[in-house]
Design a protein around this motif. Structure first.
Motif, PDB file in Angstrom:
ATOM      1  N   SER A  11       0.953  -0.591   0.268  1.00 55.75           N
ATOM      2  CA  SER A  11      -0.076   0.060  -0.097  1.00 55.75           C
ATOM      3  C   SER A  11       0.919   1.318   0.117  1.00 55.75           C
ATOM      4  O   SER A  11       0.973   2.174  -0.342  1.00 55.75           O
ATOM      5  N   LEU A  15       1.467   4.731  -3.137  1.00 66.47           N
ATOM      6  CA  LEU A  15       1.389   5.679  -2.171  1.00 66.47           C
ATOM      7  C   LEU A  15       2.391   6.086  -2.894  1.00 66.47           C
ATOM      8  O   LEU A  15       2.715   7.458  -3.948  1.00 66.47           O
ATOM      9  N   PHE A 212      -7.631   7.954 -10.463  1.00 66.79           N
ATOM     10  CA  PHE A 212      -8.467   8.831 -11.033  1.00 66.79           C
ATOM     11  C   PHE A 212      -8.260  10.007 -11.412  1.00 66.79           C
ATOM     12  O   PHE A 212      -7.715  10.151 -10.964  1.00 66.79           O
ATOM     13  N   ASP A 264      -2.445  10.983   8.265  1.00 63.22           N
ATOM     14  CA  ASP A 264      -2.223  13.202   7.337  1.00 63.22           C
ATOM     15  C   ASP A 264      -1.449  13.329   8.763  1.00 63.22           C
ATOM     16  O   ASP A 264      -0.889  14.694   7.941  1.00 63.22           O
TER      17      ASP A 264
ATOM     18  N   ASN B 203      -8.706  10.087   4.477  1.00 61.10           N
ATOM     19  CA  ASN B 203      -9.040  11.361   3.743  1.00 61.10           C
ATOM     20  C   ASN B 203      -9.912  11.507   2.005  1.00 61.10           C
ATOM     21  O   ASN B 203      -9.509  10.362   1.598  1.00 61.10           O
ATOM     22  N   LYS B 205      -9.126  12.766  -0.136  1.00 63.46           N
ATOM     23  CA  LYS B 205      -8.844  12.363  -1.531  1.00 63.46           C
ATOM     24  C   LYS B 205      -7.554  11.813  -1.525  1.00 63.46           C
ATOM     25  O   LYS B 205      -6.842  11.405  -2.526  1.00 63.46           O
ATOM     26  N   ASP B 206      -7.674  10.430  -0.378  1.00 68.59           N
ATOM     27  CA  ASP B 206      -6.692   9.837  -0.326  1.00 68.59           C
ATOM     28  C   ASP B 206      -7.016   8.545  -1.926  1.00 68.59           C
ATOM     29  O   ASP B 206      -8.088   8.647  -2.451  1.00 68.59           O
ATOM     30  N   THR B 207      -5.697   8.363  -2.306  1.00 70.56           N
ATOM     31  CA  THR B 207      -5.865   7.397  -3.754  1.00 70.56           C
ATOM     32  C   THR B 207      -5.690   6.185  -3.477  1.00 70.56           C
ATOM     33  O   THR B 207      -5.656   4.936  -4.101  1.00 70.56           O
ATOM     34  N   ASP B 208      -5.512   5.234  -1.935  1.00 69.44           N
ATOM     35  CA  ASP B 208      -4.904   3.860  -1.287  1.00 69.44           C
ATOM     36  C   ASP B 208      -5.587   3.436   0.094  1.00 69.44           C
ATOM     37  O   ASP B 208      -5.072   4.745   0.872  1.00 69.44           O
ATOM     38  N   THR B 210      -6.332   0.576   1.022  1.00 65.71           N
ATOM     39  CA  THR B 210      -5.892  -1.039   1.246  1.00 65.71           C
ATOM     40  C   THR B 210      -5.216  -0.597   2.817  1.00 65.71           C
ATOM     41  O   THR B 210      -6.325  -2.318   3.551  1.00 65.71           O
ATOM     42  N   GLN B 232     -15.098  10.551  -4.769  1.00 64.99           N
ATOM     43  CA  GLN B 232     -14.716   9.244  -6.016  1.00 64.99           C
ATOM     44  C   GLN B 232     -13.968   8.042  -5.084  1.00 64.99           C
ATOM     45  O   GLN B 232     -13.298   7.311  -4.901  1.00 64.99           O
ATOM     46  N   ALA B 235     -15.382   5.234  -4.757  1.00 64.83           N
ATOM     47  CA  ALA B 235     -15.110   4.078  -5.960  1.00 64.83           C
ATOM     48  C   ALA B 235     -13.301   3.512  -5.726  1.00 64.83           C
ATOM     49  O   ALA B 235     -13.236   2.376  -5.588  1.00 64.83           O
ATOM     50  N   ILE B 236     -13.009   4.480  -4.713  1.00 66.02           N
ATOM     51  CA  ILE B 236     -11.037   3.628  -4.478  1.00 66.02           C
ATOM     52  C   ILE B 236     -11.486   2.614  -3.621  1.00 66.02           C
ATOM     53  O   ILE B 236     -10.621   1.085  -3.664  1.00 66.02           O
ATOM     54  N   LYS B 239     -12.749  -0.296  -5.636  1.00 64.73           N
ATOM     55  CA  LYS B 239     -11.417  -0.965  -5.997  1.00 64.73           C
ATOM     56  C   LYS B 239     -10.348  -1.594  -5.786  1.00 64.73           C
ATOM     57  O   LYS B 239     -10.200  -3.105  -5.799  1.00 64.73           O
TER      58      LYS B 239
END
Lengths: 291, 385
Positions: A11, A15, A212, A264, B203, B205-208, B210, B232, B235-236, B239
């Motif tokens: 993970s 990132l 995205f 964060d 958050n 705006k996080d992109t992962d 897992t 969004q 959706a992440i 996935k």
């Protein structure tokens, strides 16, 4: 137990690879002008959104990608020509503020012409993820990491071997001396902005299958990328990659082992600590200021 | 044509009769319906379909002879998602345009900014925003159309309980919507005897995510997972959930009940369930369903007119407008107090969002089961019976 650790690590790598790729984009303009280009995130957005829009217009995916890269490069050169070059005598802080304004402007344009919806792009490999030791890793993360490493090597060769790269370094070290040596410094700066935009757009394209894309995706990615670049030492491409991975891994381990609520906060503590003890970052040059 | 007429029946058919009886109708003052919506700006995805819906049905109503034999006029301002603008426009609607009733407030911020002005002016107001604070506690002149997130949480938890899932993992975004959703889920779960054994956040705006999902998966005894958020982020999460190969039943909230979510999440969305209004399954809803006529009628009317697909948010405007028409008809005038009382007395109005039973104690009027549980099958929404 170990599969958990692997998963947190993967993970973090996912990132971190994204942050590293974004961070690389900052190094070029910083090396050329000591300006931190806060519009770098918007180049990423142009890479991702541009591809989506061109695919929507009926272009095949590879052609759309190339189109988006060209579009971003043009945007980068125009940014220099129209906003940075006219203020060439201003100090670095003013130029940085100009880039912030440019980022808001580009975001506004994208919002107006391309809409506010989120979009996805297909991943590069047919397989979605690999299973290693009970944990899964996205193949797209490997693409990102691989391309980041290729770019680091390419940038290192570019700066040490090519005439253009050397000219960029010379311009950053001493503009007047570079000009006396026959380097057209404004052209060099324009080229740096163009290449940097190209790098950013490529990064935006590659990360979109995971993150995205939308008109405002550059804010967060740009900020995290900048933080990664600052940890690694602005201007060092190795530092950008290490900084990105460090940031990504620390976020993932915090979320995994401590609490997602503090995820964060921990990276910011790391940044504070690094900037406090190593103001130039992990790989930044420690050259003394010339008086 | 038949279904369209049926849908218009709420106000138009009767008005048609009245209009033909009184040829002087147009000479009377028009009925003025005021509106402030976020047609541009960050909340444009709400305000745009809402305004289009209002314009469509005001036009249709007038084509069919208006209301109480009078023409209906829509006075609209765009607050572009800005609460202070909303307040200014509402003041203008009340003082300058002297509207008889207001439908609007795409966002909770805009609605709440307008409430004090409206309460003071004593004009009925139908809000199209979702937060619970709008209708709890009840404000005399304020009504609202969408369900609250509390109803969504209760609907999901009820479905889980019916499937025997009583130990769940929760993952929510830290933005306003996700944080509020997390709170109501924890409260409702406690009341319903469902145990939230894992509670993770991310958050928006996080992109992962897992790492968070791995923690939930490794929690002892977890039987299902709920993701409460919009945008969004879900959706992440979806996935990543698929990427990790988690087999537990997976739920999303009403925040992502739209086709754009399916497009973003792709294959990973298959088998997940979420609460949504019947509008989302308008194409497949059985004829026997009480909402069948109204849902298919609205979808067809909207999509024929605007050539873009219908959304839940436009549905709120549809219900708000039909309720207003019904209340004015019932009151037989535009006297604000009479219209307000009539609104409060409406029971059993079948709209596209659900069946409204308004009362002095409930100015929202929908129960949690107005949400349908949908499941994604092969990239399409299907109704779970």
């Amino acid at each position: 137990m170990f599969s958990e650790f692997f998963q947190f690590t993967f993970s973090g790598i996912t990132l971190g690879a994204i942050y590293a790729l974004v961070a690389l984009g900052f190094t070029l303009i910083y090396n050329a002008s000591h300006v931190i280009n806060f519009a770098q995130g918007e180049f990423l957005m142009i890479g991702g959104m541009g591809t989506v829009v061109l695919v929507g217009a009926g272009l095949p995916l590879p052609a759309a990608m190339v189109g988006a890269l060209v579009l971003a490069t043009v945007a980068g050169i125009l940014l220099h020509r129209l906003a940075i070059a006219p203020a060439r005598d201003a100090d670095v802080v003013t130029l940085i503020i100009i880039t912030i304004g440019a980022s808001i402007f580009l975001r506004g344009l994208a919002q107006f012409f391309w809409g506010k919806e989120y979009h996805a792009l297909p991943r590069f490999s047919a397989t979605e993820s690999l299973s290693i030791g009970g944990a899964t890793l996205l193949t797209q993360s490997l693409w990102i990491l691989g391309i980041a490493v290729v770019l680091v090597v390419a940038l290192a060769v570019f700066f040490s071997r090519s005439k253009l790269g050397k000219a960029i370094l010379a311009t950053s070290m001493n503009k007047d001396a570079a000009r006396l040596a026959g380097i057209k410094t404004q052209v060099i700066l324009g080229v740096a902005f163009g290449i940097s935009a190209l790098l950013g757009a490529a990064a935006g394209l590659i990360v979109t299958p995971i993150t995205f894309t939308a008109y405002d995706v550059g804010i967060m990615l740009g900020l995290k990328g900048f933080v990664a670049a600052a940890i690694g030492g602005l201007g060092s491409s190795t530092g950008a990659v290490v900084g990105g991975l460090l940031l990504g891994l620390s976020e993932a381990y915090t979320a995994g082992y401590i609490s997602s609520d503090y995820k964060d906060a921990v990276p910011f503590v790391i940044i504070l600590a690094i900037l406090f003890f190593l103001p130039n970052g992990l790989f930044g040059s420690r050259a003394a200021e010339r008086v | 044509m038949k279904t369209m007429l049926k849908n218009l029946a709420v106000g138009a058919v009767a008005a048609l009769g009245l209009a033909s009886l009184s040829p002087v109708a147009k000479a009377e003052d028009p009925i003025r319906i005021g509106s402030f919506l976020s047609v541009t700006g960050p909340a444009a995805f709400l305000g745009d379909p809402e305004l289009k819906t209002l314009e469509l049905y005001v036009h249709q109503l007038n084509e069919n002879g208006g209301l109480l034999g009078r023409e209906v006029q829509l006075v609209h301002y765009d607050d572009s998602g800005d609460a202070s603008k909303a307040r200014t426009f509402v003041t203008r609607l009340l003082r300058q345009d002297k509207v008889d009733l207001i439908i609007g407030g795409s966002t909770t911020g805009a609605t709440m900014a307008a409430v004090p002005v409206i309460e003071q002016a004593r004009v009925p107001f139908i809000s199209l925003a979702g937060a619970e604070t709008i209708s709890t506690p009840v404000k005399k002149w304020v009504f609202k159309m969408p369900q609250s997130d509390r109803q969504a949480a209760r609907r999901v938890l009820t479905d889980m309980k019916e499937r025997g899932l009583t130990r769940i993992g929760l993952i929510s975004g830290t933005g306003g919507f996700g944080a509020s959703g997390r709170n109501v889920t924890l409260e409702e779960a406690k009341a319903m005897g469902i145990e939230v054994v894992a509670d993770e956040t991310y958050n928006p705006k996080d992109t992962d995510v897992t790492a968070q999902l791995t923690r939930i998966r490794n929690t002892d005894g977890v039987q299902a997972v709920l993701n409460f958020d919009f945008g969004q982020g879900p959706a992440i999460v979806t996935k990543n959930y698929k990427q990790l190969g988690i087999e537990l039943p997976f739920y999303q909230s009403h925040g992502v009940a739209s086709d754009s979510f399916l497009k973003l999440a792709g294959d990973a969305a298959n088998d997940l369930r979420l609460p949504a209004t019947a509008l989302l399954v308008a194409d497949t809803i059985p004829d026997s369903d009480p909402q069948h006529g109204v849902v298919t009628g609205y979808k067809k009317a909207y999509e024929d007119r605007y050539n873009s697909s219908v959304s839940t948010f436009g549905g709120y405007a549809y219900d708000g407008f039909q309720l207003a028409v019904q209340a004015i008809k019932q009151a037989g005038s535009t006297d604000p107090a009479k219209v307000r009382d009539a609104l409060e007395s409406i029971r059993g109005y079948v709209g596209v969002t659900g069946t409204y039973n308004l009362s002095a104690k409930d100015h929202m009027g929908l129960s949690y089961d107005s949400f349908r549980i949908l499941e994604v099958k092969d990239g399409h929404w299907t109704l779970v019976e």
